[in-house]
Write an enzyme that holds these catalytic residues in place. Structure first.
Site, PDB file in Angstrom:
ATOM      1  N   ARG A   1       0.833  -1.212   0.000  1.00 44.68           N
ATOM      2  CA  ARG A   1       0.000   0.000   0.000  1.00 44.68           C
ATOM      3  C   ARG A   1       0.861   1.253   0.000  1.00 44.68           C
ATOM      4  NH1 ARG A   1      -4.331  -3.102   3.941  1.00 44.68           N
ATOM      5  NH2 ARG A   1      -5.291  -4.231   2.200  1.00 44.68           N
TER       6      ARG A   1
ATOM      7  N   GLY B   1     -10.729  22.361 -22.598  1.00 42.48           N
ATOM      8  CA  GLY B   1     -11.068  21.373 -23.637  1.00 42.48           C
ATOM      9  C   GLY B   1      -9.892  20.488 -23.986  1.00 42.48           C
TER      10      GLY B   1
ATOM     11  N   GLU C   1      -4.954  -3.138  -4.234  1.00 45.23           N
ATOM     12  CA  GLU C   1      -4.278  -3.309  -2.926  1.00 45.23           C
ATOM     13  C   GLU C   1      -5.156  -2.797  -1.772  1.00 45.23           C
ATOM     14  OE1 GLU C   1      -0.111  -3.218  -2.636  1.00 45.23           O
ATOM     15  OE2 GLU C   1       0.180  -3.435  -4.790  1.00 45.23           O
TER      16      GLU C   1
HETATM   17  N1  CAA Z   1      -0.166  -7.784   9.614  1.00 43.62           N
HETATM   18  C1  CAA Z   1      -0.196  -8.955  10.325  1.00 43.62           C
HETATM   19  N2  CAA Z   1      -1.333  -9.578  10.694  1.00 43.62           N
HETATM   20  C2  CAA Z   1      -2.491  -8.998  10.342  1.00 43.62           C
HETATM   21  C3  CAA Z   1      -2.536  -7.798   9.609  1.00 43.62           C
HETATM   22  C4  CAA Z   1      -1.311  -7.190   9.251  1.00 43.62           C
HETATM   23  N3  CAA Z   1      -1.303  -6.055   8.567  1.00 43.62           N
HETATM   24  N4  CAA Z   1      -3.828  -7.469   9.389  1.00 43.62           N
HETATM   25  C5  CAA Z   1      -4.576  -8.424   9.977  1.00 43.62           C
HETATM   26  N5  CAA Z   1      -3.751  -9.338  10.547  1.00 43.62           N
HETATM   27  C6  CAA Z   1      -4.161 -10.508  11.304  1.00 43.62           C
HETATM   28  C7  CAA Z   1      -5.022 -10.096  12.511  1.00 43.62           C
HETATM   29  O1  CAA Z   1      -4.228  -9.774  13.624  1.00 43.62           O
HETATM   30  C8  CAA Z   1      -5.851 -11.346  12.749  1.00 43.62           C
HETATM   31  O2  CAA Z   1      -5.047 -12.275  13.442  1.00 43.62           O
HETATM   32  P1  CAA Z   1      -5.681 -13.289  14.550  1.00 43.62           P
HETATM   33  O3  CAA Z   1      -6.727 -14.091  13.831  1.00 43.62           O
HETATM   34  O4  CAA Z   1      -4.529 -14.086  15.019  1.00 43.62           O
HETATM   35  O5  CAA Z   1      -6.296 -12.398  15.594  1.00 43.62           O
HETATM   36  C9  CAA Z   1      -6.057 -11.883  11.336  1.00 43.62           C
HETATM   37  O6  CAA Z   1      -5.021 -11.338  10.512  1.00 43.62           O
HETATM   38  C10 CAA Z   1      -7.411 -11.532  10.765  1.00 43.62           C
HETATM   39  O7  CAA Z   1      -7.539 -10.125  10.780  1.00 43.62           O
HETATM   40  P2  CAA Z   1      -8.960  -9.427  10.577  1.00 43.62           P
HETATM   41  O8  CAA Z   1      -9.915 -10.011  11.575  1.00 43.62           O
HETATM   42  O9  CAA Z   1      -8.752  -7.955  10.589  1.00 43.62           O
HETATM   43  O10 CAA Z   1      -9.369  -9.975   9.133  1.00 43.62           O
HETATM   44  P3  CAA Z   1     -10.657  -9.686   8.227  1.00 43.62           P
HETATM   45  O11 CAA Z   1     -11.067 -10.953   7.590  1.00 43.62           O
HETATM   46  O12 CAA Z   1     -11.656  -8.888   8.989  1.00 43.62           O
HETATM   47  O13 CAA Z   1     -10.041  -8.819   7.011  1.00 43.62           O
HETATM   48  C11 CAA Z   1      -9.371  -6.853   5.852  1.00 43.62           C
HETATM   49  C12 CAA Z   1      -9.420  -7.653   7.173  1.00 43.62           C
HETATM   50  C13 CAA Z   1      -8.585  -5.609   6.227  1.00 43.62           C
HETATM   51  C14 CAA Z   1     -10.726  -6.485   5.326  1.00 43.62           C
HETATM   52  C15 CAA Z   1      -8.598  -7.691   4.771  1.00 43.62           C
HETATM   53  O14 CAA Z   1      -9.364  -8.751   4.308  1.00 43.62           O
HETATM   54  C16 CAA Z   1      -8.127  -6.858   3.613  1.00 43.62           C
HETATM   55  O15 CAA Z   1      -7.110  -6.171   3.686  1.00 43.62           O
HETATM   56  N6  CAA Z   1      -8.852  -6.909   2.446  1.00 43.62           N
HETATM   57  C17 CAA Z   1      -8.412  -6.258   1.243  1.00 43.62           C
HETATM   58  C18 CAA Z   1      -7.569  -7.184   0.436  1.00 43.62           C
HETATM   59  C19 CAA Z   1      -6.668  -6.469  -0.529  1.00 43.62           C
HETATM   60  O16 CAA Z   1      -6.072  -5.441  -0.215  1.00 43.62           O
HETATM   61  N7  CAA Z   1      -6.504  -7.043  -1.707  1.00 43.62           N
HETATM   62  C20 CAA Z   1      -5.611  -6.508  -2.668  1.00 43.62           C
HETATM   63  C21 CAA Z   1      -5.082  -7.600  -3.534  1.00 43.62           C
HETATM   64  S1  CAA Z   1      -3.478  -7.343  -4.167  1.00 43.62           S
HETATM   65  C22 CAA Z   1      -3.573  -6.274  -5.453  1.00 43.62           C
HETATM   66  O17 CAA Z   1      -4.506  -5.556  -5.626  1.00 43.62           O
HETATM   67  C23 CAA Z   1      -2.366  -6.285  -6.304  1.00 43.62           C
HETATM   68  C24 CAA Z   1      -2.407  -5.431  -7.519  1.00 43.62           C
HETATM   69  O18 CAA Z   1      -3.140  -5.663  -8.433  1.00 43.62           O
HETATM   70  C25 CAA Z   1      -1.485  -4.312  -7.629  1.00 43.62           C
END
Ligand code: CAA
Length: 380
Positions: free
Chosen positions: A243, A340, A363
């Site tokens: 990010r 324009g 991301e």
């Molecule tokens: N670092 C380490 N651990 C992390 C973390 C981080 N940044 N963020 C979350 N965790 C851990 C939490 O501590 C938790 O651990 P425990 O189960 O042990 O407690 C676990 O992960 C689950 O965390 P959440 O409960 O917060 O998870 P969630 O299911 O609610 O999801 C979310 C959180 C932020 C919505 C996540 O799903 C997310 O970031 N979604 C977006 C995905 C994304 O960015 N996709 C992009 C794809 S890549 C791309 O786009 C590439 C490109 O084309 C350029």
């Protein structure tokens, strides 16, 4: 607190700015129009060690810090947003997790040639039904002796059509939810790895992405990245760095739009004087410059935290949220300054608007960044 760049950081900025002005900016419009992958540009940037900026030299990288990385992505994206994301994905979504979670043998095979830019990497998390809800992975990996058999699909994989390897996420234990996700390193020439044609997109047309399918794809167990069930944390901590890269890309795109608008405002006359002598234009220039600086400071703060080894999930999310939405505002204002001509394909203003838009989506959408930030702020 120190807002000064170090000598090394300033030198990196100066060098890449010059290279981008000469080798990227003059070609970016043509690459966009023809959807041409910038092969020579990527090769040239790899010769400058910019495909593994913050990877130690012993693993083929430049051994620089993450502020240098952010500067590099901003300057490259100032010249060509597509090239910016190609470089960002290889650096932060591919090399970074291999560096952080890989064994020495994995680093030799899957890091060194990629940080050198001899090979290209990509990151396979997104699926048709697992975009924002990244934990809802449908791709499955089943252990069979010394191998995993992987079936499933990914989509929108930036660098996918060109990549030599992927950091791939799959469910090894469906019942365990996000704790059942495991990361793998997979060469893209593995039998059963199938790539679709490049996606047709609104912007960053020279940075190819595609869907991919895995049909009984057998991956040696030694290619597992980290432990079984650690994959979600690998993905999330990788995105903390990714990010930052996208935020830097957004700053680069916005700066291109801003600098061109300033230039145009001196050339274009209305009501008998250059338009920059009208207060309406002056105010737009002031707003654009202020927002650009604010975004860059957020990016550099997150990069500094990463360099210090401090968790920076919220700060990277803030940088990406603000920089991406700033980039949309600034590129639209810059188009407005062009009047324009801004709407014409003869100038770059419309391309910057299209290129900026994706930074609010990939991301993690702006909505996801707000979830990450508020979760961090509100936890007791
Ligand atoms: N670092 C380490 N651990 C992390 C973390 C981080 N940044 N963020 C979350 N965790 C851990 C939490 O501590 C938790 O651990 P425990 O189960 O042990 O407690 C676990 O992960 C689950 O965390 P959440 O409960 O917060 O998870 P969630 O299911 O609610 O999801 C979310 C959180 C932020 C919505 C996540 O799903 C997310 O970031 N979604 C977006 C995905 C994304 O960015 N996709 C992009 C794809 S890549 C791309 O786009 C590439 C490109 O084309 C350029």
């Amino acid at each position: 607190m120190n807002f000064e760049l170090t000598d090394v950081q300033r030198e990196i900025q100066r060098t890449i700015r010059e290279v981008a002005a000469k080798e990227l900016t003059p070609h970016a419009r043509k690459w966009d129009e023809t959807h041409a992958w910038p092969t020579d540009a990527v090769k040239m940037l790899s010769e400058l060690s910019l495909l593994g900026v913050a990877i130690p030299e012993q693993y083929g990288g430049a051994g620089l810090d993450n502020v240098c990385y952010a500067i590099a992505v901003e300057e490259i994206s100032r010249g060509c947003a597509s090239t910016g994301v190609i470089v960002s994905v290889n650096n932060s979504l591919y090399c970074d997790p291999v560096m952080k979670f890989g064994t020495e043998a994995q680093k030799e095979q899957f890091l060194t040639p990629f940080a050198r830019g001899e090979k290209l990497g990509c990151f396979g998390l997104t699926e048709p039904e697992a975009g924002s809800d990244a934990g809802a992975q449908k791709t499955v990996a089943v252990r069979r002796g010394d191998e995993y058999v992987i079936n499933g699909s990914k989509n929108w994989i930036t660098n996918g059509p060109k990549a030599d390897a992927i950091v791939l996420f799959a469910m090894t234990n469906k019942e365990a939810g996000h704790k059942g996700i495991t990361a793998f390193l997979v060469p893209t020439n593995t039998p059963g790895f199938i790539r679709a044609e490049p996606d047709k997109k609104m912007g960053i047309s020279a940075a190819w992405s595609c869907s991919m399918f895995f049909e009984d794809m057998r991956v040696p167990a030694k290619y597992r990245l980290g432990e079984e069930g650690e994959g979600f944390k690998v993905a999330m901590s990788t995105l903390d760095g990714g990010r930052l890269g996208i935020a830097a890309q957004a700053v680069g795109i916005a700066r291109a739009a801003y600098e061109e608008a300033v230039q145009y405002s001196g050339d274009r006359k209305s009501f008998g004087k250059p338009i920059r002598e009208h207060q309406a234009i002056q105010f737009m220039i002031a707003d654009m410059a202020t927002e650009l600086d604010a975004a860059r400071l957020l990016v550099w703060r997150a990069a500094l935290m990463k360099d210090k080894g401090v968790r920076h999930s919220s700060e990277s999310a803030m940088a990406k949220l603000y920089a991406s939405e700033m980039a949309s505002r600034v590129t639209n204002k810059a188009l407005q300054v062009h009047g324009g001509m801004g709407y014409s394909k003869e100038m770059d203003a419309e391309r910057h608007v299209r290129d900026a838009r994706i930074t609010e989506i990939y991301e993690g959408t702006s909505e996801i960044q707000r979830i990450v930030i508020s979760t961090h702020l509100l936890k007791e």
